[in-house]
Design a protein around this motif. Structure first.
Motif, mmCIF file in Angstrom:
data_model
loop_
_atom_site.group_PDB
_atom_site.id
_atom_site.type_symbol
_atom_site.label_atom_id
_atom_site.label_comp_id
_atom_site.label_asym_id
_atom_site.label_seq_id
_atom_site.Cartn_x
_atom_site.Cartn_y
_atom_site.Cartn_z
ATOM 1 N N TYR A 126 122.487 94.638 -13.010
ATOM 2 C CA TYR A 126 121.890 95.176 -14.241
ATOM 3 C C TYR A 126 120.633 95.996 -13.963
ATOM 4 N N VAL B 135 123.342 101.344 -20.351
ATOM 5 C CA VAL B 135 123.299 100.080 -21.081
ATOM 6 C C VAL B 135 123.417 100.252 -22.584
ATOM 7 N N ARG C 292 129.679 94.464 -20.169
ATOM 8 C CA ARG C 292 129.927 95.844 -19.745
ATOM 9 C C ARG C 292 130.788 95.916 -18.485
ATOM 10 N N GLN D 25 131.486 104.244 -17.520
ATOM 11 C CA GLN D 25 131.237 104.079 -16.091
ATOM 12 C C GLN D 25 131.748 105.294 -15.340
ATOM 13 N N TYR E 149 128.239 98.763 -10.102
ATOM 14 C CA TYR E 149 129.392 97.879 -9.928
ATOM 15 C C TYR E 149 130.086 98.164 -8.595
ATOM 16 N N TYR F 102 128.268 93.055 -9.548
ATOM 17 C CA TYR F 102 127.639 94.086 -10.339
ATOM 18 C C TYR F 102 126.152 93.785 -10.473
ATOM 19 N N ASN G 39 123.094 99.960 -14.734
ATOM 20 C CA ASN G 39 124.161 99.100 -14.220
ATOM 21 C C ASN G 39 124.912 99.758 -13.074
#
Lengths: 115, 109
Positions: free
Chosen positions: A50, A96, B95, A104, A33, A48, A31
């Motif tokens: 995945y 994940v 998330r 993060q 962002y 963001y 991930n």
């Protein structure tokens, strides 16, 4: 320690111009962002991803596009920059779950000024 | 800032004293992160929490998901603790982190 880098670190752009902010992570996180930070608003999520090839809209996506060409790279694109997009932009990466946490990790930020 | 409320918004401490920062959530937070933004603007990870308590040196943080709050305790404050502390909550679906507006801490000699 997680490693997220951003370029450029500072950018001055003209109204109506195209701006691309780049982010690279060496953590092999799925991930990634993009946030912007403004006084009075804190950090807000723009887009963001995945994984490679995926992009999703965050809370404030208008005026921004994103691109995730690979696991390591995630770009934020301002096709027609406006003065209201003057801000500090942060990229982050995260895993994940499973055996890993969802923690993060943030890059150093890019200060963008649109004149 | 409405979904994650931080208090106080600003704080001044004498070196060597203790304090507590708080985050209240109006969302169903499943995990919480605490960051320190230093004067250069970098976001430094302090804690990642599922419900429970973690401690690291002079810092201790608790996340109570049932009562929807998290606290960050600073013991024996030092000059280098100055900066803005952010908490951020994750609701466990996508998330994504939702940030509070921060607590700006100044430690005085």
């Amino acid at each position: 320690e997680a490693a997220v880098t951003q370029s450029p670190r500072n950018k001055v752009a003209v109204t109506g111009g195209k701006v691309t902010l780049s982010c690279n992570q060496t953590n092999n996180h799925n991930n990634m962002y993009w946030y912007r930070q403004d006084t009075g608003h804190g950090l807000r999520l723009i887009h963001y991803s995945y994984g490679a090839g995926s992009t999703e809209k965050g809370d404030i996506p208008d005026g921004y596009k994103a691109s995730r060409p690979s696991q390591e790279n995630f770009s934020l694109i301002l096709e027609l920059a406006t003065p209201s997009q003057t801000s500090v932009y942060f990229c982050a990466s995260g895993d994940v779950g499973g055996r890993s946490s969802y923690e993060q990790y943030f890059g150093p930020g890019t200060r963008l000024t649109v004149l | 800032g409405d979904k994650v409320k931080q208090s106080p918004s600003a704080l001044s401490l004498q070196e060597g004293t203790n304090s507590a920062l708080r985050c209240n959530f109006s969302i169903a937070a499943t995990t919480v992160q605490w960051f320190l933004q230093n004067p250069r603007g970098s976001l430094i990870n302090l804690f990642y929490l599922v419900p429970g308590t973690k401690e690291n040196g002079r810092l201790k943080s608790t996340f109570n998901s049932k009562e929807s709050y998290s606290t960050l305790h600073i013991r024996d404050a030092q000059l280098e603790d100055s900066g803005t502390y952010f908490c951020a909550a994750d609701t466990g679906n996508t998330r994504k982190l939702i940030f509070g507006l921060g607590t700006t801490l100044q430690v005085q000699p």
